[in-house]
Write an enzyme that holds these catalytic residues in place. Structure first.
Site, mmCIF file in Angstrom:
data_model
loop_
_atom_site.group_PDB
_atom_site.id
_atom_site.type_symbol
_atom_site.label_atom_id
_atom_site.label_comp_id
_atom_site.label_asym_id
_atom_site.label_seq_id
_atom_site.Cartn_x
_atom_site.Cartn_y
_atom_site.Cartn_z
ATOM 1 C CD GLU A 58 -3.158 -0.455 1.837
ATOM 2 O OE1 GLU A 58 -3.143 0.024 3.081
ATOM 3 O OE2 GLU A 58 -4.376 -0.936 1.849
ATOM 4 C CG HIS A 117 8.925 -29.407 -0.764
ATOM 5 N ND1 HIS A 117 9.466 -30.363 -1.137
ATOM 6 C CD2 HIS A 117 9.453 -29.011 0.271
ATOM 7 C CE1 HIS A 117 10.575 -30.847 -0.308
ATOM 8 N NE2 HIS A 117 10.533 -29.877 0.339
ATOM 9 C CE LYS A 161 -12.341 1.009 1.412
ATOM 10 N NZ LYS A 161 -11.881 2.219 2.112
HETATM 11 O O1 PA5 Z 1 -3.467 1.070 5.803
HETATM 12 C C1 PA5 Z 1 -4.550 1.417 5.589
HETATM 13 O O2 PA5 Z 1 -4.772 2.708 6.082
HETATM 14 C C2 PA5 Z 1 -5.747 0.541 5.432
HETATM 15 O O3 PA5 Z 1 -5.244 -0.717 5.151
HETATM 16 C C3 PA5 Z 1 -6.529 0.395 6.441
HETATM 17 O O4 PA5 Z 1 -6.054 0.069 7.641
HETATM 18 C C4 PA5 Z 1 -8.004 -0.353 6.191
HETATM 19 O O5 PA5 Z 1 -8.249 0.092 5.042
HETATM 20 C C5 PA5 Z 1 -8.791 -0.117 7.310
HETATM 21 O O6 PA5 Z 1 -9.246 0.910 7.338
HETATM 22 P P1 PA5 Z 1 -10.409 1.467 8.941
HETATM 23 O O7 PA5 Z 1 -9.169 1.032 10.070
HETATM 24 O O8 PA5 Z 1 -10.534 3.007 8.493
HETATM 25 O O9 PA5 Z 1 -11.358 0.702 8.796
#
Ligand code: PA5
Length: 445
Positions: free
Chosen positions: A286, A307, A421
């Site tokens: 990310e 393996h 989303k």
């Molecule tokens: O790193 C990030 O910001 C995302 O992966 C969030 O952790 C994830 O989308 C969950 O978001 P939230 O904590 O707002 O539900």
């Protein structure tokens, strides 16, 4: 020191002048972190967190964990992405991937709301039947669909089982300090809440209440974890490039990337590190994968995957490098027994420590994979303690920020996560997404 970088198996793939060449850029990238003037600099709260975390809240986390331990058999942690991976990684790394099946005096910890699978949910609900339950809903935004749906279901379960008043004592929410649906709802309902700081994004949040509450419920020493992170912070923020393993890791992976090694495979020889690899994949995937750039983070557990994926690593397309987590000390000792008959021909292993055999498998693989043209960065980790875990978290978070800046991206946003989303909401008929719904339906037809 809980971590050291071993470059023996990458040196043949990188020239000294390449290291010298990238060093000024690494320092410049680090300065963006230090001076807080790079892209996404509003999200650098994790840099000083190991020193300046909220001590009052930390105590509240430990108090809540003690209450939770007494109140329940099962603790359900509801969250997705950065809101669950760190906690799960820590529990599996420090305790065991089989933590829930071990004899222990702490509750089982299950994770929900990290997918939308009916079977995963119903299986967990059936495990919860007849058990005492507490839940921790974790969402920084407080609006993420997957945990919100799971929370609705578990909240209803608790309210039916315990009634409104008792269930309030069993529900804990970790979210923004003031805003968002979850914060408002929790305050209205009277749940105890913990804070995801404004300046810490989900994937950098494991050492906040997001990770610390579940980790403490599982019986891990969170003081020691913070001490490990603090030690890493003081080491990596003061060392110069020549002695700074964290900077070097960022440098090495960027040099390899620029030479066409576009996939980094994190390899560990302990199944207990599998979820740590998942946490690392989210952190790096990310943070770096955007604007058409980024190293694709993958992971394997050896010798299991020798393996399966071992074949393609040894012999497939030469666009990969490995980062091997070498956990030096095993948490347990097991000696391979002798067998006088030796029908299985294994007496060459009699009396040897199983961990020694595992370490030898690693050494053999390091030689094989480098001979096969795969650079291997080895990260030596002292053990699977809380201290080492905290140290590793800080090491990889800082290296990730530096690495992202070296690539010229904002390591703290995740714009790509929004696309699915929007489509999901549109297709499900959420208000406000009517145009997108019409557009997608036209494309389907
Ligand atoms: O790193 C990030 O910001 C995302 O992966 C969030 O952790 C994830 O989308 C969950 O978001 P939230 O904590 O707002 O539900």
């Amino acid at each position: 020191m809980a971590i050291t970088l071993n470059t023996k198996f990458v040196n043949d793939f990188i020239r000294d002048d390449e290291i010298k060449g990238i060093a000024p850029a690494v320092s410049a990238a680090y300065n963006l972190v230090k001076n807080r003037n790079g892209l996404g600099s509003d999200f650098l709260g994790w840099v000083d967190l190991p020193e300046n975390y909220d001590k009052e809240e930390f105590k509240r986390i430990k108090d809540a964990a003690e209450r939770i331990k007494k109140m329940c058999d099962i603790f359900v942690v509801i969250g997705i992405g950065g809101s669950y991976l760190g906690a799960r990684a820590a529990i599996e790394f420090i305790k065991s991937p089989l933590y829930n099946n071990l004899k222990k005096d702490t509750p089982d910890v299950y994770f929900a709301g990290n997918n939308i699978s009916t079977s995963a949910l119903t299986d967990l609900l059936s495990i919860c039947e007849g058990k005492d339950i507490c839940i921790n809903v974790v969402s920084k935004s407080g609006t993420t669909t997957e945990p919100a749906v799971a929370f609705r279901i578990f909240r209803e379960l608790l309210e039916k089982k315990y009634g409104a008043d008792e269930s309030k004592k069993r529900i804990f929410a970790t979210t923004d300090k003031a805003k968002g649906t979850l914060k408002h709802f929790s305050d209205e309902m009277g749940y105890e809440t913990f804070v995801v700081p404004d300046d810490i994004g989900g994937r950098y949040s494991v050492l906040t209440a997001v990770g610390l509450l579940p980790i403490a419920v599982a019986g891990c020493d969170i003081d020691s974890m913070m001490a490990g992170a603090a030690e890493a912070r003081s080491k990596y923020l003061s060392d110069s490039f020549e002695t700074n393993d964290c900077f070097k890791y960022a440098a090495l992976r960027n040099i390899l990337y620029r030479k066409g090694k576009v996939t980094e495979i994190m390899a560990a020889y302990e199944p207990a590190a599998a979820l740590f690899c998942e946490w690392w994949k989210q952190l790096y995937g990310e943070s770096e994968g955007k604007d058409g750039k980024g190293i694709f983070p993958a992971s394997v557990i050896f010798s299991t995957d020798l393996h399966s994926l071992g074949q393609t690593i040894q012999d497939g397309v030469r666009n990969v490098f490995e980062t091997v987590l070498n956990i030096k000390k095993s948490s347990d000792t097991f000696i391979i027994p002798d067998d006088k008959a030796n029908i299985d021909g294994l007496n060459f292993l009699s009396g040897k420590e199983l961990h020694y055999v595992n370490q030898t498998a690693m050494l053999g693989t390091l030689f094989a994979h480098t001979d096969g043209g795969v650079p291997n960065i080895v990260i030596e980790i002292a053990d699977r303690s809380e201290y080492s875990f905290g140290y590793m978290v800080y090491f990889f978070e800082l290296a990730c920020a530096i690495s992202g800046y070296l690539m010229g991206v904002n390591p703290f946003n995740q714009p790509g996560v929004e696309s699915y989303k929007k489509n999901m909401f549109a297709l499900l008929g959420k208000a406000g997404y009517e145009d997108r719904k019409a557009e997608l339906e036209a494309r389907m037809n």
